[in-house]
Motif scaffolding. Structure first.
Motif, mmCIF file in Angstrom:
data_model
loop_
_atom_site.group_PDB
_atom_site.id
_atom_site.type_symbol
_atom_site.label_atom_id
_atom_site.label_comp_id
_atom_site.label_asym_id
_atom_site.label_seq_id
_atom_site.Cartn_x
_atom_site.Cartn_y
_atom_site.Cartn_z
ATOM 1 N N UNK A 5 -6.034 34.391 21.982
ATOM 2 C CA UNK A 5 -5.846 34.723 23.175
ATOM 3 C C UNK A 5 -5.738 35.830 23.600
ATOM 4 N N UNK A 6 -6.106 36.534 24.765
ATOM 5 C CA UNK A 6 -5.953 37.887 25.024
ATOM 6 C C UNK A 6 -4.432 37.929 25.636
ATOM 7 N N UNK A 7 -3.690 39.012 25.190
ATOM 8 C CA UNK A 7 -2.246 39.142 25.369
ATOM 9 C C UNK A 7 -2.231 39.628 26.846
ATOM 10 N N UNK A 8 -1.222 38.985 27.350
ATOM 11 C CA UNK A 8 -0.828 39.261 28.864
ATOM 12 C C UNK A 8 0.705 39.907 28.778
ATOM 13 N N UNK A 9 0.972 41.241 29.128
ATOM 14 C CA UNK A 9 2.133 41.871 29.266
ATOM 15 C C UNK A 9 2.860 41.142 30.256
ATOM 16 N N UNK A 10 4.255 40.956 30.468
ATOM 17 C CA UNK A 10 4.894 40.456 31.472
ATOM 18 C C UNK A 10 4.501 40.914 32.628
ATOM 19 N N UNK A 11 4.367 42.071 33.032
ATOM 20 C CA UNK A 11 3.998 42.445 34.588
ATOM 21 C C UNK A 11 2.574 42.234 34.747
ATOM 22 N N UNK A 12 1.680 42.149 33.976
ATOM 23 C CA UNK A 12 0.294 41.371 34.018
ATOM 24 C C UNK A 12 0.508 40.025 34.391
ATOM 25 N N UNK A 13 1.176 39.474 33.553
ATOM 26 C CA UNK A 13 1.306 37.744 33.817
ATOM 27 C C UNK A 13 1.984 37.610 35.232
ATOM 28 N N UNK A 14 2.876 38.380 35.466
ATOM 29 C CA UNK A 14 3.635 38.286 36.942
ATOM 30 C C UNK A 14 2.541 38.377 37.886
ATOM 31 N N UNK A 15 1.786 39.312 37.843
ATOM 32 C CA UNK A 15 0.824 39.421 39.032
ATOM 33 C C UNK A 15 -0.441 38.435 38.875
ATOM 34 N N UNK A 16 -0.609 37.851 37.879
ATOM 35 C CA UNK A 16 -1.868 36.980 37.512
ATOM 36 C C UNK A 16 -1.485 35.322 37.739
ATOM 37 N N UNK A 17 -0.113 35.030 37.546
ATOM 38 C CA UNK A 17 0.493 33.653 37.370
ATOM 39 C C UNK A 17 -0.084 32.981 38.772
ATOM 40 N N UNK A 18 0.027 33.449 39.801
ATOM 41 C CA UNK A 18 -0.229 32.630 41.161
ATOM 42 C C UNK A 18 -1.651 32.551 41.710
ATOM 43 N N UNK A 19 -2.488 33.370 40.744
ATOM 44 C CA UNK A 19 -4.019 33.349 41.200
ATOM 45 C C UNK A 19 -4.589 31.819 41.085
ATOM 46 N N UNK A 20 -5.360 31.441 42.169
ATOM 47 C CA UNK A 20 -5.762 29.909 42.318
ATOM 48 C C UNK A 20 -6.601 29.757 40.907
ATOM 49 N N UNK A 21 -7.300 30.909 40.311
ATOM 50 C CA UNK A 21 -8.139 30.236 39.298
ATOM 51 C C UNK A 21 -7.373 30.379 37.952
ATOM 52 N N UNK A 22 -6.126 30.634 37.874
ATOM 53 C CA UNK A 22 -5.209 30.688 36.653
ATOM 54 C C UNK A 22 -4.578 29.481 36.499
ATOM 55 N N UNK A 23 -4.459 28.931 35.107
ATOM 56 C CA UNK A 23 -3.885 27.492 34.728
ATOM 57 C C UNK A 23 -3.031 28.075 33.863
ATOM 58 N N UNK A 24 -1.529 27.673 34.221
ATOM 59 C CA UNK A 24 -0.614 27.878 32.958
ATOM 60 C C UNK A 24 -0.486 26.552 32.228
ATOM 61 N N UNK A 25 -0.509 26.833 30.844
ATOM 62 C CA UNK A 25 -0.182 25.670 29.795
ATOM 63 C C UNK A 25 0.955 25.987 29.081
ATOM 64 N N UNK A 26 1.817 25.053 29.152
ATOM 65 C CA UNK A 26 3.170 25.128 28.125
ATOM 66 C C UNK A 26 2.986 24.607 26.847
ATOM 67 N N UNK A 27 3.309 25.319 25.853
ATOM 68 C CA UNK A 27 2.909 24.876 24.330
ATOM 69 C C UNK A 27 4.082 24.686 23.852
ATOM 70 N N UNK A 28 5.313 24.255 24.431
ATOM 71 C CA UNK A 28 6.475 23.942 23.942
ATOM 72 C C UNK A 28 6.702 22.424 23.855
ATOM 73 N N UNK A 29 7.531 21.826 22.918
ATOM 74 C CA UNK A 29 7.975 20.658 22.926
ATOM 75 C C UNK A 29 8.574 20.060 24.342
ATOM 76 N N UNK A 30 8.560 18.564 24.457
ATOM 77 C CA UNK A 30 8.924 18.040 25.511
ATOM 78 C C UNK A 30 10.393 18.367 26.197
ATOM 79 N N UNK A 31 11.272 18.365 24.978
ATOM 80 C CA UNK A 31 12.672 18.628 25.306
ATOM 81 C C UNK A 31 13.011 19.995 25.898
ATOM 82 N N UNK A 32 11.852 20.959 25.752
ATOM 83 C CA UNK A 32 12.041 22.440 25.780
ATOM 84 C C UNK A 32 11.591 22.343 27.531
ATOM 85 N N UNK A 33 10.506 21.963 27.764
ATOM 86 C CA UNK A 33 10.036 22.123 29.215
ATOM 87 C C UNK A 33 10.768 21.226 30.017
ATOM 88 N N UNK A 34 11.354 20.109 29.664
ATOM 89 C CA UNK A 34 12.295 19.289 30.389
ATOM 90 C C UNK A 34 13.311 20.115 31.163
#
Length: 323
Positions: A109-138
């Protein structure tokens, strides 16, 4: 400033003779008095180590002096002491076990640097997907992120149907994990399955917290060392998890004091003390209960452990290393 550093890193770079390099790398860690876990594989390196500041600086310089690892990026955190009890340098087939059959050096996937991610994360056309185990995201995750009820990355194919609706939607899919390493393969796998507009948070949650303040990461980030969880959001932190026993709000995660159980659960300080670090009354009756010291972290006990253990010559003989 705290005297110790904790380093988290990975790099996909071919290693021709992993067994030989494992030996060299173990010696380097011994000379620098580092503790932690390092995986050496034909595809690269994955490590988390701790040590005194000057020793960690020397370690980073040594790694980056090797042309194969010159572009290694380190996530650096401060600590009052070692974040590990032992040193393990092991050869494995992959630097993150996935069985996904993808090569991040060919496609990811295309790499997003932290500041790029910060600006993009709330865009309505963006979907964040957590790739960690359940006990981590809990215990902590980004606001609005999709999470999967999986124990490890090998189970990702079983959950693809949960985001199948994103194919052809025009949405930007942004994957994230603790340090970025899982997303290299997870995002590559999504692309191989026909998903488009796939991105990943470069350096993961930890780098985002260090460089951009961790905004909108709710709760704490699970880490694989003595600290168990660490705060990353210094802008708008909230607690999202509750005590496994009493239901009060807490981000305090422990491993159950019963060695048979060893369950990852959030447990408030009061319940930890009252129930001696156990997640249930049945676990409390375990005759082999480990002494609860308030942290909920239990390293494997080894008689007369020394970091030199595990170091072998290529001939398979134990070596007395002069440090």
């Amino acid at each position: 400033m705290k005297p110790y550093r904790v380093l988290l890193y990975y790099i996909y770079s071919p290693i021709e003779n992993p067994e030989q390099y494992r030996e060299e790398h173990h010696l380097l860690c011994l000379r620098l008095n580092l503790l932690g876990r390092i995986i050496v594989a034909p595809e690269g390196l994955n490590g988390t180590v701790s040590g005194l500041t000057e020793d960690c600086e020397a370690y980073m310089a040594a790694l980056q002096a090797d042309p194969r690892f010159a572009h290694t990026e380190f996530k650096i955190d401060e600590s009052e002491g070692h974040a590990f009890q032992k040193l393990h340098v092991r050869v494995k087939a992959e630097i993150v076990h996935s069985d996904l059959g993808v090569d991040p050096l060919k496609q990811t996937g295309i790499h997003l640097e932290p500041e790029e991610f910060k600006q993009l994360k709330n865009d309505p056309d963006v979907v964040l997907v957590d790739m960690r185990s359940n006990y981590e995201h809990e215990v902590g995750k980004f606001k609005g992120a999709i999470t999967f009820d999986m124990d490890n990355l090998r189970e990702l194919p079983e959950h693809i149907a949960e985001i199948e609706h994103l194919k052809g939607s025009g949405k930007k899919i942004v994957t994230y994990c603790t340090g970025g390493i899982k997303c290299e393969k997870a995002s590559a796998y999504l692309l191989s399955q026909g998903f488009e507009n796939v991105y990943q948070l470069h350096g993961g949650i930890i780098k985002y917290g260090i460089e951009s303040g961790g905004e909108d990461f709710d709760g704490e980030c699970y880490v694989f060392d003595n600290r168990v969880t660490v705060p990353v959001n210094h802008i708008n932190p909230v607690v999202v998890s509750t005590c496994y026993r009493c239901g009060t709000s807490t981000s305090r995660m422990i491993n159950c004091a019963s060695p048979v159980c060893n369950n990852h659960v959030t447990l408030c300080e009061d319940c930890g003390n009252e129930h001696i670090g156990t997640c249930s009354d049945a676990c409390k009756e375990d005759p082999n209960l480990r002494p609860y010291n308030g942290t909920g972290y239990y390293g494997k006990q080894t008689q007369s452990y020394s970091p030199i253990q595990g170091y072998k010559s290529r001939q398979g003989q134990k070596v007395d290393v002069a440090l």
